[in-house]
Design a protein around this motif. Structure first.
Motif, PDB file in Angstrom:
ATOM      1  N   LEU A   7       0.867  -1.176   0.000  1.00 48.48           N
ATOM      2  CA  LEU A   7       0.000   0.000   0.000  1.00 48.48           C
ATOM      3  C   LEU A   7       0.900   1.222   0.000  1.00 48.48           C
ATOM      4  O   LEU A   7       1.940   1.239   0.674  1.00 48.48           O
ATOM      5  CB  LEU A   7      -0.913   0.006   1.230  1.00 48.48           C
ATOM      6  N   ILE A   8       0.524   2.247  -0.745  1.00 45.94           N
ATOM      7  CA  ILE A   8       1.342   3.453  -0.865  1.00 45.94           C
ATOM      8  C   ILE A   8       0.502   4.668  -0.483  1.00 45.94           C
ATOM      9  O   ILE A   8      -0.540   4.930  -1.093  1.00 45.94           O
ATOM     10  CB  ILE A   8       1.905   3.588  -2.294  1.00 45.94           C
ATOM     11  N   TYR A   9       0.996   5.378   0.527  1.00 45.41           N
ATOM     12  CA  TYR A   9       0.344   6.597   1.019  1.00 45.41           C
ATOM     13  C   TYR A   9       1.404   7.707   1.013  1.00 45.41           C
ATOM     14  O   TYR A   9       2.158   7.884   1.981  1.00 45.41           O
ATOM     15  CB  TYR A   9      -0.197   6.381   2.431  1.00 45.41           C
ATOM     16  N   ARG A  10       1.472   8.454  -0.072  1.00 44.62           N
ATOM     17  CA  ARG A  10       2.565   9.416  -0.267  1.00 44.62           C
ATOM     18  C   ARG A  10       2.493  10.617   0.670  1.00 44.62           C
ATOM     19  O   ARG A  10       3.513  11.281   0.898  1.00 44.62           O
ATOM     20  CB  ARG A  10       2.586   9.896  -1.721  1.00 44.62           C
ATOM     21  N   ASP A  11       1.313  10.917   1.201  1.00 43.21           N
ATOM     22  CA  ASP A  11       1.229  12.048   2.112  1.00 43.21           C
ATOM     23  C   ASP A  11       1.829  11.725   3.472  1.00 43.21           C
ATOM     24  O   ASP A  11       2.043  12.620   4.297  1.00 43.21           O
ATOM     25  CB  ASP A  11      -0.221  12.506   2.266  1.00 43.21           C
ATOM     26  N   ARG A  12       2.108  10.450   3.718  1.00 42.69           N
ATOM     27  CA  ARG A  12       2.645  10.026   5.007  1.00 42.69           C
ATOM     28  C   ARG A  12       4.096   9.570   4.947  1.00 42.69           C
ATOM     29  O   ARG A  12       4.846   9.777   5.902  1.00 42.69           O
ATOM     30  CB  ARG A  12       1.801   8.877   5.571  1.00 42.69           C
ATOM     31  N   PHE A  13       4.503   8.940   3.836  1.00 38.02           N
ATOM     32  CA  PHE A  13       5.817   8.301   3.782  1.00 38.02           C
ATOM     33  C   PHE A  13       6.499   8.582   2.448  1.00 38.02           C
ATOM     34  O   PHE A  13       5.851   8.897   1.454  1.00 38.02           O
ATOM     35  CB  PHE A  13       5.692   6.776   3.963  1.00 38.02           C
TER      36      PHE A  13
END
Length: 275
Positions: A7-13
């Motif tokens: 899973l990719i969450y760019r606003d976090r990592f």
């Protein structure tokens, strides 16, 4: 059961490794996205696989994912760790006891070959095994002999070889890869993950016919009792795409007995990862 769901969450990592891959370099790939994609495809549950976030973020990622476990079929997570470091692993193992962690991984194919050969790495890997947790081994085909060295040095550690050992299917580099698979399959504490391999085919050739001899070799050497399945989404988009990979898998395993197919589909994962 999908044992390899990124899973990719760019606003976090941060995901520096995606910058050179246009299909993955922008946008999020969320748990809700995955559920919409797999609706009706027969995926009953998933295990999150650490997504290679930037070093500063790997513990933050596991803490965040822990809050998602129990929703949308997410059963647990395989977290990142740093077995090569002299300090910190014990504290991380303790914390992960409360983060729904069912296994660990350190991506080795992007690190120097000597990393897993150090006494520190191996001692810490044994600590993971003593905690009753599996360790996913992610290496290139040329590194399979190094993976076998690691496995022989850590005989009490349950190991899972990711992506069938990353065979160079496009280059038809079968013989050396097969020899590496044979050496690992000879070790009873090593299992293999049927995942990721459509991305190693030449563009437009990720078909059942292309993959047959590679998967048949894995089946012959490991047997259905030591194989788990993984989707490798969204990296699988570089090959067949997830829904297509599910269909190809069904074709490749169609000749097995029902109990053998069920073992690969989920039974082995429940045993190895304890979910």
């Amino acid at each position: 059961m999908d044992t390899h769901q990124h899973l990719i969450y760019r606003d976090r990592f941060g995901y520096g490794w995606t910058s050179g891959i246009p299909a993955l370099a922008s946008g999020d790939f969320t748990l809700a996205d995955y559920r919409r994609l797999t609706e009706g495809a027969g995926v009953a549950g998933t295990i999150f696989m650490e997504a290679g976030v930037d070093d500063a973020d790997y513990q933050k990622e596991a803490r965040f994912i822990a809050g998602l476990v129990g929703t949308d079929g997410l059963l647990g997570q395989i977290a990142s760790c740093r077995p090569e470091e002299e300090t910190g692993l014990e504290a991380w193992l303790d914390e992960c006891g409360g983060l729904k962690v069912v296994g660990f991984r350190r991506i080795l194919h992007v690190m120097p070959d000597e990393l897993s050969r150090s006494s520190q790495f191996r001692a810490n890997l044994r600590r993971i095994g003593a905690a009753g947790l599996a360790f996913d081994v992610c290496v290139l085909a040329r590194q399979l002999p190094i993976a076998a060295e690691l496995a022989r040095a850590c005989g009490d550690q349950q190991l899972v070889l990711d992506h069938c050992g990353v065979p160079d299917i496009a280059g038809d580099a079968f013989e050396a890869w097969a020899a590496g698979i044979d050496a690992l399959a000879a070790l009873p504490h090593v299992s293999v993950k049927l995942s990721g391999i459509t991305a190693y085919c030449a563009p437009g050739t990720a078909t059942t016919a292309t993959l047959r001899r590679w998967v048949d070799h894995v089946l012959d050497r490991f047997g259905p009792s030591r194989i788990v399945w993984g989707g490798d989404w969204p990296v699988v988009n570089l090959g067949s795409g997830l829904r297509e990979w599910i269909g190809i898998t069904g074709d490749l395993l169609a000749g097995l007995a029902p109990d053998e197919r069920q073992a690969i589909a989920g039974g082995n994962a429940r045993r190895i990862y304890g979910v």
